[in-house]
Design an enzyme around this catalytic site. Structure first.
Site, PDB file in Angstrom:
ATOM      1  N   SER A 245     -39.989  11.844   3.121  1.00 22.55           N
ATOM      2  CA  SER A 245     -41.127  11.209   3.776  1.00 22.55           C
ATOM      3  C   SER A 245     -41.983  12.296   4.411  1.00 22.55           C
ATOM      4  O   SER A 245     -41.652  13.485   4.345  1.00 22.55           O
ATOM      5  CB  SER A 245     -40.647  10.230   4.855  1.00 22.55           C
ATOM      6  OG  SER A 245     -39.958  10.933   5.883  1.00 22.55           O
ATOM      7  N   LYS A 246     -43.063  11.890   5.056  1.00 23.38           N
ATOM      8  CA  LYS A 246     -43.959  12.872   5.658  1.00 23.38           C
ATOM      9  C   LYS A 246     -43.255  13.700   6.727  1.00 23.38           C
ATOM     10  O   LYS A 246     -43.550  14.874   6.907  1.00 23.38           O
ATOM     11  CB  LYS A 246     -45.196  12.180   6.240  1.00 23.38           C
ATOM     12  CG  LYS A 246     -46.171  11.708   5.178  1.00 23.38           C
ATOM     13  CD  LYS A 246     -47.446  11.183   5.786  1.00 23.38           C
ATOM     14  CE  LYS A 246     -48.438  10.787   4.688  1.00 23.38           C
ATOM     15  NZ  LYS A 246     -49.715  10.277   5.244  1.00 23.38           N
TER      16      LYS A 246
END
Length: 477
Positions: A245-246
């Site tokens: 994910s980010k």
């Protein structure tokens, strides 16, 4: 056999880190075959058939990201949307050959199928009701789609170059849509036709496409075409094993550039995310091209780790030519100091780069550490430097008088002079060097102070000491 690979991103956003690794693996495989095999070609296809989400800005970002990463492709980028007439023609060929058929299901009928499958706990699939039905029974006002007449018995088998043999029962796959009712091709049709027409021999992509591959193989066989070899790469996970994910690093390539990573370091890092050659960690482009083979790709998801990337980037910084580093950090330094670099400031950066890069992990680190060389006088003085200077002014004044008489401004000569001064003052070297550092850099830490003095030069060094003495109670920077 000459190898032809491709990278085929959808321009609905940035070039993310997983896509960059896929592009790298395809590029390396083609490069290896070009140099050590029978020939290799790496093509770029922009899969822009989703007109609602595809944007020119995203296309530009993908191309810019690939160029920055150093992954050059052969020929011009190919637009999938521009080939839509070819895709539609191919679907009609299957229809004429009896390997596809028109389906006249209404939206209401399709929703009823989905709802029934949900109630019965079954996978949602088209039930084939128009597969053998007479088109003369078509309802009025309903535009047909064209569906593949897929096999219903036995299995579809893929000998994957990474995953090994994978198979699915054909009964689990339905007759997919090839051409929508408005005449536009679906993604599955477009990919197969494009890969065939482009002569793609190897499809190297993420294993999230594996389910698509079974359908695409069926379509290849319906056309009577030989499928390419497939190699499905496990996805990248975060350090905790969760989907990337980010917060883990699932960012666009431009973000890594902005964070101060070198493209060669990122190439090396991405190469080692899921591929290996013995215990080698630092692998330059020449070695990567020589060693790369699909057999080196593992079957387990790789884990993204910023600490490892930082360490690797630090290695490449230390190996990089000083002149190139000056060009890379100059814009970052200008942002920090809030001014364009004067020629003498740029020259100081060049002289000091050898020492600065030994301590940096990223270009941002390097710029932050180098900023004091580029600042105009008088320097802003940090709280820590102010604390160091308080009470040390008279000793610093006496040191300045000694330094004015020095004619040899090399680091070794300056160190010897300051050591003699400290002995005469009956002080430890640090009691002299720390106020000197605060005056010359405006900070409490820096590269070795005698190196700093040599880089600054005589006039700048003495001028900065005078400034510090003139502003004993300078405001905190």
């Amino acid at each position: 056999m000459k190898v032809v690979t491709r990278f085929a991103p959808s321009p609905t956003g940035f070039l993310h880190i997983g896509g960059a690794r896929t592009a790298l693996f395809n590029w390396l495989f083609a490069q290896h075959q070009r140099r050590y095999g029978e020939g290799g070609t790496f093509l770029l296809r922009i899969e822009d058939t989703d007109r609602a989400r595809s944007t020119p800005e995203a296309v530009a970002a993908i191309i810019d990201g690939l160029k920055w990463l150093g992954l050059d492709w052969d020929g011009e980028p190919i637009s999938q949307f521009a080939r839509r007439e070819r895709h539609a023609e191919a679907a009609r060929e299957l229809l004429a050959a009896g390997r596809a058929y028109r389906c006249y299901c209404t939206p209401a009928e399709l929703e009823e199928m989905r709802e029934k499958a949900r109630r019965e706990g079954r996978p949602i699939r088209y039930d084939g009701r128009w597969r053998d039905r007479d088109p003369a029974e078509a309802p009025v006002g309903v535009d047909a789609v064209i569906r593949l007449r897929a096999p219903t018995e036995s299995d579809t088998v893929v000998e994957d170059l990474v995953q090994g043999e994978v198979r699915v029962a054909n009964a689990q796959l339905d007759d997919m849509v090839l051409l929508r009712s408005d005449g536009t091709p679906t993604y599955m049709l477009a990919v197969v036709v494009d890969d065939h027409d482009m002569g793609i021999t190897h499809v190297v992509r993420g294993d999230d496409h594996l389910t698509n591959t079974f359908r695409q193989v069926q379509l290849y066989r319906a056309f009577g075409w030989e499928p390419p070899r497939f190699a499905h790469i496990p996805l990248i996970h975060g350090p905790d094993g969760a989907k990337l994910s980010k917060r883990h690093g699932a960012l666009g390539i431009e973000a890594y550039r902005d964070m101060g990573y070198l493209p060669e370091a990122l190439r090396n890092y991405l190469l080692r995310l899921g591929w290996g050659h013995g215990d080698a960690e630092i692998i330059d482009d020449h070695q990567a091209i020589e060693w790369f083979d699909l057999s080196g790709i593992g079957r387990s998801p790789a884990r993204f780790d910023f600490a490892k990337l930082d360490s690797l980037n630090g290695h490449y910084l230390r190996q990089t030519d000083d002149a190139r580093l000056v060009e890379l950090v100059a814009p970052l330094v200008e942002k920090i100091v809030g001014a364009s670099l004067a020629p003498e400031a740029r020259a100081r950066l060049a002289r000091g780069m050898g020492g600065l890069k030994e301590r940096a992990k990223t270009l941002r680190d390097l710029a932050a550490g180098a900023a004091f060389y580029a600042r105009r006088r008088p320097l802003p003085i940090s709280a820590k430097a102010t604390e160091i200077l308080d009470g040390a002014e008279e000793r610093l004044r006496r040191l300045a008088a000694v330094l004015r008489d020095e004619t040899d401004w090399s680091g070794a000569a300056l160190e010897a002079a300051v050591r003699r001064f400290a002995e005469a003052e009956n002080a430890k070297l640090g009691q002299v060097a720390q106020p000197l550092r605060a005056a010359l850099t405006g900070e409490g830490i820096s590269p070795p102070i005698f190196e700093v003095m040599s880089v600054l030069g005589r006039d700048e060094t003495l001028g900065r000491i005078e400034d510090a003495l003139d502003r004993k109670h300078a405001a905190v920077a």
